[in-house]
Design an enzyme around this catalytic site. Structure first.
Site, PDB file in Angstrom:
ATOM      1  N   PRO A   1      -2.012  -3.936   8.096  1.00  0.00           N
ATOM      2  CA  PRO A   1      -1.348  -2.683   8.477  1.00  0.00           C
ATOM      3  C   PRO A   1      -0.834  -1.949   7.248  1.00  0.00           C
ATOM      4  O   PRO A   1      -0.211  -2.552   6.363  1.00  0.00           O
ATOM      5  CB  PRO A   1      -0.204  -3.152   9.379  1.00  0.00           C
ATOM      6  CG  PRO A   1      -0.718  -4.422   9.977  1.00  0.00           C
ATOM      7  CD  PRO A   1      -1.539  -5.072   8.910  1.00  0.00           C
ATOM      8  N   CYS A   2      -1.088  -0.641   7.195  1.00  0.00           N
ATOM      9  CA  CYS A   2      -0.871   0.103   5.948  1.00  0.00           C
ATOM     10  C   CYS A   2       0.537   0.671   5.819  1.00  0.00           C
ATOM     11  O   CYS A   2       0.869   1.229   4.775  1.00  0.00           O
ATOM     12  CB  CYS A   2      -1.893   1.232   5.847  1.00  0.00           C
ATOM     13  SG  CYS A   2      -1.731   2.470   7.154  1.00  0.00           S
ATOM     14  N   GLN A   3       1.388   0.547   6.847  1.00  0.00           N
ATOM     15  CA  GLN A   3       2.680   1.216   6.788  1.00  0.00           C
ATOM     16  C   GLN A   3       3.516   0.770   5.589  1.00  0.00           C
ATOM     17  O   GLN A   3       4.259   1.551   4.993  1.00  0.00           O
ATOM     18  CB  GLN A   3       3.475   0.972   8.083  1.00  0.00           C
ATOM     19  CG  GLN A   3       2.905   1.668   9.295  1.00  0.00           C
ATOM     20  CD  GLN A   3       1.842   0.836   9.994  1.00  0.00           C
ATOM     21  OE1 GLN A   3       1.319  -0.126   9.440  1.00  0.00           O
ATOM     22  NE2 GLN A   3       1.518   1.206  11.226  1.00  0.00           N
TER      23      GLN A   3
END
Length: 416
Positions: free
Chosen positions: A118-120
Site C-alpha cells: 500500500p502506497c499511502q
C-alpha cells in the site's frame, strides 16, 4: 509462467499479467471487498474458458446471487484468492496455502512475484497530512514482507510497483534498504518511472516500477520502451457509449446508447458482443455541492480555468480556510485526459466532476473504472464506496500488460 500477486487489491496487475499469458497462482489481499472482486474475476475467466459466460451475465443482471455464481466454480480456483493481511503472524499460514496451490498446479514453481505494498505510507500527500509524516506507519515496512516471499520462492523475476514518493520516503532510506536486501538475496534490480498515459491509459499516472532478476540466470533487462501509444483519444471518446446520469442515479443492464467506438475498442473496454453495463452509478449530492459543480463546469467551459475555493460565492463556502487546499473542486477535461485517479474518490467526488453541464455530478464508478482502463466486464464487489476505493488504488490493467510483456520478453530469451 506462474506468478503470485502480493497486495493484489482489485487485481489490476493480475489482469494485465493474465492477458500477457501468465498464470496467476495466488492473489494475496487483506481487504474483504477487494478479495471478493478477485474471486468474481476468477469466476469470469473460468466460465469464459468453459463457454458458460451466460452464468456470469446472470449474476451481473441480478438473476442469481454471488453464492450461486461461486457454486459453479471449483474450489481450487476460488482458493487462489487468499484474504489475509501479510504480517509476521500470518506469513507462514500464507506460505502453506500457496504451497498447497503449487501441489495442484501444472508448474510447481513460482516464476514471478508481482505487487506493491500500500502506497499511502510513501505518498508525499499522506506524509504532508500527518504530523509524524507517517514515520511510525507500519506500512512503511511492508516491503520487508514482500522480500520474504522472494526469499521463500526464489522467482526468476519480480515486479514491485509504487508511488514516486518512495524515492523520498525516510529521506531515501526505504529505497536504499530495498536495494540492499534485494542484492543480498541474489537479485539485481532496475528502477523506472512510468506514466500510464504514455501507453494509452487516459490518465496522467506516474508510478515507480522496480524490476528484479535473479543473478544466477545471467539475463539482461530489456528497456521499458515508453514511446507513446496514445492515439489522441480523450475522455469524451472514453464515455461516448454510456447513458447520461443525474446525481444519485444508476443506469445498469443492457443500456448502452451506442456501439463501441475506436477508443473503447482499442482499450479493450467492451469486447465483441458484451452488452451488460454495471456500476454506472453516480453518488448523490446535496444542493450546495451541485451549485458548486455547476459554477466550476461553467467556468471551465467558458474560460478553460479551474475555479479556486476562494473564488466561490461566499454563500457557497463552508470552510473559513481560503489560503490552503484551494483546489478542492476539479472538473475533468472532456477534450483531454484525466488527472491521477486516487482512492479519495471513495469519500467524495469533488476532484472528479463530470464535464457535461447537463449531468451536473461527479463521475460514476464505471467512468472511473474506464479511466483506470478496467474493462466493462470487470465487476467490483460490495458497495459504491468499496468499488471507488478499489479502483483508486489499482494499477491500470493496460499498464500492467505493458510491463508483463516486457517481463515475458526477458524470460523467453532463455529456455528454462
Amino acid at each position: 509462467m506462474q506468478c503470485i500477486d502480493l497486495f493484489a487489491g482489485a487485481g489490476g496487475l493480475s489482469e494485465g499479467f493474465k492477458r500477457a499469458g501468465f498464470n496467476i497462482l495466488a492473489h494475496i489481499e487483506m481487504n474483504p471487498s477487494a478479495a471478493l472482486t478477485l474471486k468474481t474475476r476468477e469466476a469470469y475467466y473460468y466460465l469464459r474458458e468453459h463457454h458458460q459466460l451466460y452464468k456470469y451475465k446472470k449474476y451481473l443482471l441480478g438473476e442469481i446471487d454471488r453464492e450461486t455464481l461461486y457454486s459453479f466454480i471449483p474450489n481450487k480456483i476460488l482458493d487462489k484468492v487468499i484474504c489475509e493481511c501479510i504480517s509476521d503472524n500470518t506469513i507462514e499460514d500464507i506460505f502453506n496455502k500457496i504451497n498447497n496451490l503449487l501441489k495442484n498446479a501444472d508448474n510447481n514453481q513460482v516464476d514471478l512475484i508481482i505487487g506493491g505494498p500500500p502506497c499511502q505510507a510513501y505518498s508525499t500527500a499522506g506524509r504532508g497530512r500527518l504530523p509524524d509524516k507517517m514515520k511510525n506507519d507500519a506500512r512503511n515496512y511492508l516491503y520487508i514482507q514482500y522480500i520474504k516471499f522472494l526469499e521463500k520462492y526464489r522467482p526468476k523475476m519480480f515486479i514491485f510497483e509504487n508511488v514516486l514518493g518512495i524515492f523520498s520516503a525516510q529521506n531515501g532510506k526505504i529505497l536504499e534498504d530495498i536495494n540492499y536486501r534485494i542484492d543480498r538475496l541474489g537479485y539485481t534490480m532496475d528502477v523506472s518511472i512510468v506514466d500510464a498515459s504514455d501507453i494509452g491509459v487516459l490518465q496522467k499516472r506516474k508510478r515507480v516500477i522496480i524490476r528484479g532478476i535473479r543473478k544466477d540466470l545471467n539475463l539482461n533487462m530489456i528497456e521499458l520502451n515508453f514511446q507513446s501509444k496514445r492515439k489522441n483519444f480523450v475522455l469524451k471518446d472514453l464515455w461516448e457509449d454510456l447513458p447520461l446520469l443525474n446525481a444519485g442515479e444508476s443506469k445498469n443492464g443492457k443500456v448502452y446508447i451506442k456501439k463501441p467506438n475506436k477508443c473503447i475498442k482499442s482499450l479493450h473496454l467492451r469486447e465483441f458482443g458484451w452488452d451488460i453495463l454495471t456500476w454506472h452509478n453516480s453518488r448523490p449530492n446535496n444542493e450546495q455541492d451541485l451549485k458548486i459543480y455547476k459554477i466550476c463546469v461553467q467556468t471551465w467551459n467558458d474560460k478553460r480555468k479551474k475555479l479556486k475555493y476562494n473564488e466561490l460565492p461566499l454563500e457557497l463556502r463552508t470552510h473559513k480556510n481560503c489560503k490552503t487546499y484551494l483546489d478542492r473542486f476539479n472538473v475533468l477535461d472532456y477534450e483531454g485526459i484525466a488527472h491521477t485517479m486516487v482512492a479519495h474518490i471513495a469519500k467524495d467526488g469533488h476532484y472528479y466532476i463530470h464535464p457535461d453541464l447537463k449531468q451536473n455530478r461527479s463521475i460514476s464508478v464505471r467512468e472511473a473504472a474506464r479511466i483506470q482502463s478496467f474493462p466493462d466486464n470487470y465487476y467490483f464487489e460490495n458497495s459504491r464506496t468499496a468499488a471507488f476505493t478499489q479502483i483508486g488504488n489499482a494499477v491500470p490493467p493496460i499498464l500492467a500488460e505493458f510491463i508483463a510483456n516486457n517481463i515475458k520478453e526477458i524470460l523467453e530469451r532463455r529456455q528454462f
